[in-house]
Design a protein around this motif. Structure first.
Motif, short mmCIF file in Angstrom:
data_model
loop_
_atom_site.label_atom_id
_atom_site.label_comp_id
_atom_site.label_asym_id
_atom_site.label_seq_id
_atom_site.Cartn_x
_atom_site.Cartn_y
_atom_site.Cartn_z
N ASN A 5 -12.94 73.63 137.15
CA ASN A 5 -12.11 72.45 137.02
C ASN A 5 -12.81 71.43 136.13
O ASN A 5 -14.04 71.24 136.24
CB ASN A 5 -11.84 71.81 138.39
N ASN A 6 -12.04 70.79 135.25
CA ASN A 6 -12.65 69.74 134.44
C ASN A 6 -12.73 68.43 135.21
O ASN A 6 -12.06 68.25 136.24
CB ASN A 6 -11.89 69.55 133.13
N THR A 44 -14.28 62.03 130.89
CA THR A 44 -15.27 62.78 130.12
C THR A 44 -16.68 62.53 130.64
O THR A 44 -16.96 61.51 131.27
CB THR A 44 -15.21 62.38 128.64
N GLY A 63 -14.61 70.16 127.49
CA GLY A 63 -14.17 71.50 127.86
C GLY A 63 -15.29 72.41 128.35
O GLY A 63 -15.03 73.54 128.76
N THR A 90 -14.41 74.06 121.52
CA THR A 90 -13.30 73.26 122.02
C THR A 90 -12.57 72.55 120.88
O THR A 90 -13.21 71.96 120.01
CB THR A 90 -13.78 72.22 123.05
N HIS A 95 -9.61 78.11 128.53
CA HIS A 95 -8.93 77.19 129.43
C HIS A 95 -8.52 75.93 128.67
O HIS A 95 -8.94 75.71 127.52
CB HIS A 95 -9.81 76.81 130.62
N LYS A 96 -7.70 75.12 129.32
CA LYS A 96 -7.34 73.80 128.80
C LYS A 96 -7.88 72.73 129.73
O LYS A 96 -8.02 72.96 130.94
CB LYS A 96 -5.82 73.66 128.66
N SER A 97 -8.17 71.55 129.16
CA SER A 97 -8.71 70.45 129.96
C SER A 97 -8.02 69.16 129.57
O SER A 97 -7.79 68.90 128.38
CB SER A 97 -10.23 70.30 129.73
N ASP A 98 -7.69 68.38 130.58
CA ASP A 98 -7.09 67.05 130.36
C ASP A 98 -8.03 65.99 130.94
O ASP A 98 -8.34 66.03 132.15
CB ASP A 98 -5.73 66.95 131.05
N TYR A 99 -8.46 65.04 130.09
CA TYR A 99 -9.33 63.95 130.52
C TYR A 99 -8.55 62.65 130.39
O TYR A 99 -7.96 62.36 129.34
CB TYR A 99 -10.60 63.89 129.67
#
Length: 498
Positions: free
Chosen positions: A351-352, A356, A363, A417, A472-476
């Motif tokens: 998990n992100n 940040t 990522g 990333t 994977h994808k990451s949302d910050y």
């Protein structure tokens, strides 16, 4: 006519008259004799016909009695056993008694070294076609007319009628018997294995494998068939087996084992945070993960509480940095995550962070949280144990994985990333806080740029990129800086005014 002539004539007539009765008498006698003779002949013929008829009736009765008997006829012999005069049930009992004695002799066996495996008649379906033989014996001289049947009965009684019992067995059951013996003798070879790791020398301990045994099943089956076909039902057969060497030796393993991957990050100089990092690192250090086992960072570290020595340090909660017991341990999971990716092991949960972080690129982070159940997990996809070696000293946090290397020589894994969307923070906000002294400033929420990213797993061979696969994808989230300031004077009461 003279007297003499007349006298002669009269004499002649007299003699003539005297001869008539004689003739009549003779004729009568002849007729009577003929009648007697005819009568005798008639009665003799009647008697002869009666005699012939009696003899024919006696013969018919003899034939009928001989033909219509509910027994097997004389002269019928099955494998040397005379069945003449016996009913079907009596004949069956006689043959079955003999068959039981034959079945009792069936004592096949297969031997390998000191082990012997008996094979019984039942094991191979050994049996006789007794019913068919009895049917054949019963049907001898039972077709055609009574006369022809009687002649056949007489011939069989004189010459005999031989029938042989056929002994049969099931090839499927014989194959099953061979396989059953092989199953008991077969042994899989045991490959050499790694069963220990010296954390000080960073070396492995190996145990040599053991050879296996493979029975030649087809040969055993063929030998059994040949013995039974030859009626050698007491044969003792030798089992042929091959020694199977281990597929993997210690020499094979020695070249495959070593450090699978390592990764290092640098921490801040915040003492409480570094102490938390050290405690979490030691909780994971030297853990062994068995083949097929899933390792969980949360399970290894447990709850990050004060009684375990954890201190309050900065942690993300609800979009801002707040003091929390165990703050900073996400750098442990993120550093570990990067080592896992580079080892080729399968990460099953990552998990992100909500915001940040500075210690790894976008990522490349892996957040853990006891409250939200965020965890970092991986599956040991190798056939051998994997050891985790973690070390923290002088703000250098390192994770290494030791075990059977997954990657071929010259192959490296990395991450790259791409930023899909960048969300800059809004204008800074200021809040007057009467709890602060005039002119005092406290940053409540630091400014963070938000991002939407996609991370790729990069495979390199001899330094050249050969593939990139989305990992994977990451949302910050974006965060606007919020600063609390003290009032300008003691009369300023604009708490909460920006």
């Amino acid at each position: 006519m003279s007297k003499s002539d007349m006298s002669s004539s009269a004499g002649a007539r007299h003699r003539k008259n005297r001869g008539g009765p004689v003739l009549l008498a003779l004729l009568a006698v002849a007729l009577l004799a003929g009648a007697v003779f005819a009568a005798n002949a008639y009665y003799a013929n009647v008697r002869e016909q009666a005699r012939v008829a009696a003899e024919e009736e006696a013969r018919r009765q003899l034939i009928w009695n001989a033909v219509h008997r509910e027994v097997i006829y004389e002269g019928v012999v099955v494998d040397g056993v005379p069945l003449g005069g016996l009913t079907l049930d009596q004949a069956r009992a006689k043959l079955q008694s003999r068959e039981q004695a034959v079945l009792a002799r069936v004592a096949l066996s297969a031997a390998y070294q000191s082990q012997t495996f008996p094979i019984t008649a039942e094991d191979i379906g050994y049996r006789f076609d007794t019913d068919d033989v009895l049917k054949q014996a019963w049907n001898v001289a039972r077709t055609g007319s009574d006369e022809s049947r009687y002649e056949e009965i007489q011939r069989v009684a004189r010459e005999g009628y031989q029938i042989s019992v056929t002994r049969t067995f099931s090839r499927n059951l014989l194959r099953a018997a061979a396989d059953r013996i092989a199953d008991q003798l077969d042994q899989d070879a045991v490959n050499a294995t790694c069963d220990g790791f010296d954390e000080k020398a960073l070396t492995f301990h190996f145990t040599e494998g053991e050879p296996g045994l493979a029975v030649n099943r087809d040969k055993l089956y063929d030998d059994l068939v040949a013995a039974v076909d030859a009626d050698n039902v007491t044969a003792r057969l030798s089992v042929t087996a091959d020694v199977v060497p281990p597929a993997v030796s210690v020499a094979d393993l020695d070249g495959k084992f070593g450090m699978m991957a390592t990764f290092t990050t640098t921490t801040t100089n915040v003492a409480a945070r570094n102490s938390n990092i050290n405690i979490a690192t030691q909780a994971i250090n030297l853990k062994m993960v068995l083949p097929g086992e899933v390792f969980s960072v949360n399970a290894a570290t447990g709850a990050r509480t004060a009684d375990k020595g954890y201190q309050e340090a900065g942690a993300y909660r609800n979009g801002k940095l707040v003091p929390e017991f165990g703050g900073g341990v996400c750098q442990v999971s993120s550093t570990f995550f990067n080592a896992l990716i580079r080892s080729g092991l399968q990460v099953t949960e990552r998990n992100n962070h909500s915001l940040t972080v500075s210690y790894v690129p976008l990522g490349h982070d892996a957040a853990i949280d006891g409250l939200t159940k965020k965890d970092l997990k991986f599956l040991n996809t190798t056939d051998y144990p994997v050891w985790i070696v973690a070390h923290f000293e002088n703000r250098k946090l390192s994770f290494a994985l030791y075990g059977c290397k997954i990657l071929e020589p010259g192959v490296e894994l990395d991450m790259r990333t791409e930023i899909l969307l960048e969300i800059p923070p809004g204008p800074p906000a200021t809040i007057v806080d009467l709890a602060l002294k005039p002119g005092e400033k406290v940053v409540d929420t630091a400014a963070h740029t938000g991002y939407k990213t996609v991370t790729y797993l990069v495979t390199k061979k001899d330094g050249k990129v050969v593939s990139e696969v989305q990992l994977h994808k990451s949302d910050y989230a974006m965060a606007t800086q919020v600063t609390h300031v003290g009032p300008a004077s003691s009369t300023d009461s604009s708490i909460g005014r920006r």
